[in-house]
Design a protein around this motif. Structure first.
Motif, PDB file in Angstrom:
ATOM      1  N   VAL A   1       0.770  -1.477   0.333  1.00 35.78           N
ATOM      2  CA  VAL A   1      -0.265   0.345  -0.058  1.00 35.78           C
ATOM      3  C   VAL A   1       0.908   1.348  -0.127  1.00 35.78           C
ATOM      4  CG1 VAL A   1      -1.529   1.062   1.807  1.00 35.78           C
ATOM      5  CG2 VAL A   1      -1.766  -1.151   1.090  1.00 35.78           C
ATOM      6  N   LEU A   2       2.037   1.020   0.487  1.00 43.62           N
ATOM      7  CA  LEU A   2       2.808   2.317   0.873  1.00 43.62           C
ATOM      8  C   LEU A   2       3.546   2.733  -0.159  1.00 43.62           C
ATOM      9  CD1 LEU A   2       4.281   4.327   2.073  1.00 43.62           C
ATOM     10  CD2 LEU A   2       6.169   2.844   3.205  1.00 43.62           C
ATOM     11  N   LEU A   3       4.353   1.618  -1.137  1.00 46.08           N
ATOM     12  CA  LEU A   3       4.755   1.838  -2.733  1.00 46.08           C
ATOM     13  C   LEU A   3       3.766   2.164  -3.728  1.00 46.08           C
ATOM     14  CD1 LEU A   3       7.224   1.495  -4.082  1.00 46.08           C
ATOM     15  CD2 LEU A   3       6.333  -0.612  -4.872  1.00 46.08           C
ATOM     16  N   ILE A   4       2.395   1.685  -3.189  1.00 47.96           N
ATOM     17  CA  ILE A   4       1.160   2.344  -4.652  1.00 47.96           C
ATOM     18  C   ILE A   4       0.768   3.699  -4.426  1.00 47.96           C
ATOM     19  CG2 ILE A   4      -1.045   1.876  -5.084  1.00 47.96           C
ATOM     20  CD1 ILE A   4      -1.190  -0.576  -4.809  1.00 47.96           C
ATOM     21  N   ALA A   5       0.921   3.556  -2.738  1.00 51.35           N
ATOM     22  CA  ALA A   5       0.448   5.183  -2.658  1.00 51.35           C
ATOM     23  C   ALA A   5       1.989   6.267  -2.788  1.00 51.35           C
ATOM     24  CB  ALA A   5       0.493   5.425  -0.881  1.00 51.35           C
ATOM     25  N   LEU A   6       3.145   6.031  -3.203  1.00 50.21           N
ATOM     26  CA  LEU A   6       3.982   7.257  -3.243  1.00 50.21           C
ATOM     27  C   LEU A   6       3.832   6.870  -5.018  1.00 50.21           C
ATOM     28  CD1 LEU A   6       6.944   5.390  -1.209  1.00 50.21           C
ATOM     29  CD2 LEU A   6       5.695   8.183  -0.846  1.00 50.21           C
ATOM     30  N   ILE A   7       3.551   6.482  -5.261  1.00 49.49           N
ATOM     31  CA  ILE A   7       4.043   6.366  -7.085  1.00 49.49           C
ATOM     32  C   ILE A   7       2.559   7.288  -7.218  1.00 49.49           C
ATOM     33  CG2 ILE A   7       3.665   4.822  -9.186  1.00 49.49           C
ATOM     34  CD1 ILE A   7       5.267   2.545  -7.432  1.00 49.49           C
ATOM     35  N   ALA A   8       1.023   6.548  -6.588  1.00 49.80           N
ATOM     36  CA  ALA A   8       0.639   7.578  -7.284  1.00 49.80           C
ATOM     37  C   ALA A   8      -0.127   8.920  -6.687  1.00 49.80           C
ATOM     38  CB  ALA A   8      -1.502   7.296  -5.820  1.00 49.80           C
ATOM     39  N   ALA A   9       0.998   9.020  -5.909  1.00 49.39           N
ATOM     40  CA  ALA A   9       1.516  10.424  -5.429  1.00 49.39           C
ATOM     41  C   ALA A   9       2.422  11.207  -6.095  1.00 49.39           C
ATOM     42  CB  ALA A   9       1.984  10.651  -3.809  1.00 49.39           C
TER      43      ALA A   9
ATOM     44  N   ALA B   1       2.438  10.237  -9.540  1.00 53.27           N
ATOM     45  CA  ALA B   1       2.074  11.176 -11.099  1.00 53.27           C
ATOM     46  C   ALA B   1       1.104  12.389 -10.864  1.00 53.27           C
ATOM     47  CB  ALA B   1       1.098   9.221 -11.038  1.00 53.27           C
ATOM     48  N   VAL B   2       0.109  12.321  -9.840  1.00 49.63           N
ATOM     49  CA  VAL B   2      -0.783  13.098  -9.348  1.00 49.63           C
ATOM     50  C   VAL B   2      -0.599  14.496  -9.595  1.00 49.63           C
ATOM     51  CG1 VAL B   2      -2.420  13.635  -8.718  1.00 49.63           C
ATOM     52  CG2 VAL B   2      -2.532  11.527  -8.490  1.00 49.63           C
ATOM     53  N   THR B   3       0.947  14.134  -8.257  1.00 47.16           N
ATOM     54  CA  THR B   3       1.827  15.825  -8.085  1.00 47.16           C
ATOM     55  C   THR B   3       2.471  16.632  -9.742  1.00 47.16           C
ATOM     56  OG1 THR B   3       1.129  15.344  -6.047  1.00 47.16           O
ATOM     57  CG2 THR B   3       2.569  16.980  -6.783  1.00 47.16           C
ATOM     58  N   SER B   4       2.816  15.099 -10.104  1.00 45.54           N
ATOM     59  CA  SER B   4       3.580  15.760 -11.129  1.00 45.54           C
ATOM     60  C   SER B   4       2.720  15.909 -12.835  1.00 45.54           C
ATOM     61  CB  SER B   4       4.405  14.714 -12.143  1.00 45.54           C
ATOM     62  OG  SER B   4       4.756  14.887 -12.675  1.00 45.54           O
ATOM     63  N   GLY B   5       1.480  15.632 -12.671  1.00 46.72           N
ATOM     64  CA  GLY B   5       0.204  16.241 -13.875  1.00 46.72           C
ATOM     65  C   GLY B   5      -0.286  17.332 -13.955  1.00 46.72           C
ATOM     66  N   LEU B   6       0.184  17.083 -12.537  1.00 47.01           N
ATOM     67  CA  LEU B   6      -1.324  18.400 -11.885  1.00 47.01           C
ATOM     68  C   LEU B   6      -0.404  19.779 -11.512  1.00 47.01           C
ATOM     69  CD1 LEU B   6      -3.154  17.768  -9.310  1.00 47.01           C
ATOM     70  CD2 LEU B   6      -4.156  18.271 -11.961  1.00 47.01           C
ATOM     71  N   ALA B   7       0.904  19.477 -11.080  1.00 43.34           N
ATOM     72  CA  ALA B   7       1.703  20.473 -11.609  1.00 43.34           C
ATOM     73  C   ALA B   7       2.165  20.890 -12.340  1.00 43.34           C
ATOM     74  CB  ALA B   7       3.104  20.338 -10.435  1.00 43.34           C
ATOM     75  N   MET B   8       2.644  20.426 -13.487  1.00 43.70           N
ATOM     76  CA  MET B   8       2.552  20.275 -14.900  1.00 43.70           C
ATOM     77  C   MET B   8       1.342  21.642 -15.612  1.00 43.70           C
ATOM     78  SD  MET B   8       3.665  18.218 -18.606  1.00 43.70           S
ATOM     79  CE  MET B   8       4.996  17.365 -17.564  1.00 43.70           C
ATOM     80  N   ALA B   9       0.252  20.881 -15.386  1.00 40.61           N
ATOM     81  CA  ALA B   9      -0.833  22.051 -15.162  1.00 40.61           C
ATOM     82  C   ALA B   9      -1.050  23.083 -14.588  1.00 40.61           C
ATOM     83  CB  ALA B   9      -1.833  20.974 -15.184  1.00 40.61           C
TER      84      ALA B   9
END
Length: 230
Positions: free
Chosen positions: A123-131, A133-141
């Motif tokens: 769960v920790l690994l999935i949470a870090l990857i999701a964090a 991915a989401v942050t990278s995409g939204l920060a670019m926008a």
């Protein structure tokens, strides 16, 4: 309520819960005007991202590059999302994903500590990857919506004032401190000309940049010549 608290303060969500609390307090301070949104942003004398800003830029978490080709020609640079915004988003996403994963894990009918620990690690690994991915995409926008800003490149620092630090500034040695447009305080190498010596703590005017030796040429600054002086 018991399930919520046990999950929020259980592994792996407990790793993010304190961070989320700190982030919430920080943004409350921002709202009341007691903190700055660019508190953790930093640039060096070349206008490049420095410190935590550089690390997050390389990881693609600020939505902009450390330095663009436009900046090198003195044009307006591409904007980057503030470090505090990206960090808050990362913590929020990681907390939410780990929280949902923790709740799902708690529904399994198992009491094996080793299995629960293994599931928590997943769960920790999935949470870090999701964090990320989401942050990278939204920060670019977000960065695309922010206006560009001029960088504090070495050429841009010419014509500004600085304060002499670490002894005197002379033709052979000198260190000074200058505040960039982003609010970061940076240390620069300075030299005088014509045998001029500037004492510690004095204000100097940067009138040129010696590219060959990578130092700024400075001279005594007369406050009477300041166009902003009343």
């Amino acid at each position: 309520m018991g399930l919520f608290l046990s999950t929020a303060f259980g592994f792996p969500t407990v790793l993010f819960t304190p961070m989320l609390i700190v982030a919430a307090v920080y943004w409350i301070l921002v709202v009341v005007g007691a903190a700055d949104t660019e508190l953790l942003d930093g640039v060096d004398a070349d206008g490049e991202a420095a410190g935590l800003s550089a690390l997050m830029t390389r990881a693609g978490l600020l939505g902009g590059s450390g330095r663009t080709s436009a900046e090198s020609h003195g044009e307006r640079s591409g904007a980057r999302a503030p470090v505090t915004v990206s960090l808050t988003l990362m913590v929020g996403v990681a907390w939410f994903v780990s929280m949902m994963g923790g709740i799902m894990t708690s529904l399994l009918e198992t009491t094996s500590p080793s299995l629960l620990l293994a599931l928590g690690a997943v769960v920790l690994l999935i949470a870090l990857i999701a964090a990320w991915a989401v942050t990278s995409g939204l920060a670019m926008a977000v960065a695309r919506l922010l206006p560009g800003r001029r960088s504090d490149s070495k050429h841009d620092l010419v014509g500004r004032t600085c304060v002499i630090r670490i002894g005197e500034a002379s033709e052979g040695f000198g260190r000074a401190e200058i505040t960039t447009d982003a609010g970061a305080e940076i240390s620069i190498h300075v030299r005088t000309t014509g045998g001029e010596v500037l004492p510690l703590g004095s204000t100097a005017l940067i009138f040129d940049h010696d590219r060959e030796n990578d130092v700024f040429l400075v001279t005594h600054f007369d406050p009477a010549l300041d166009p902003g002086r009343d």
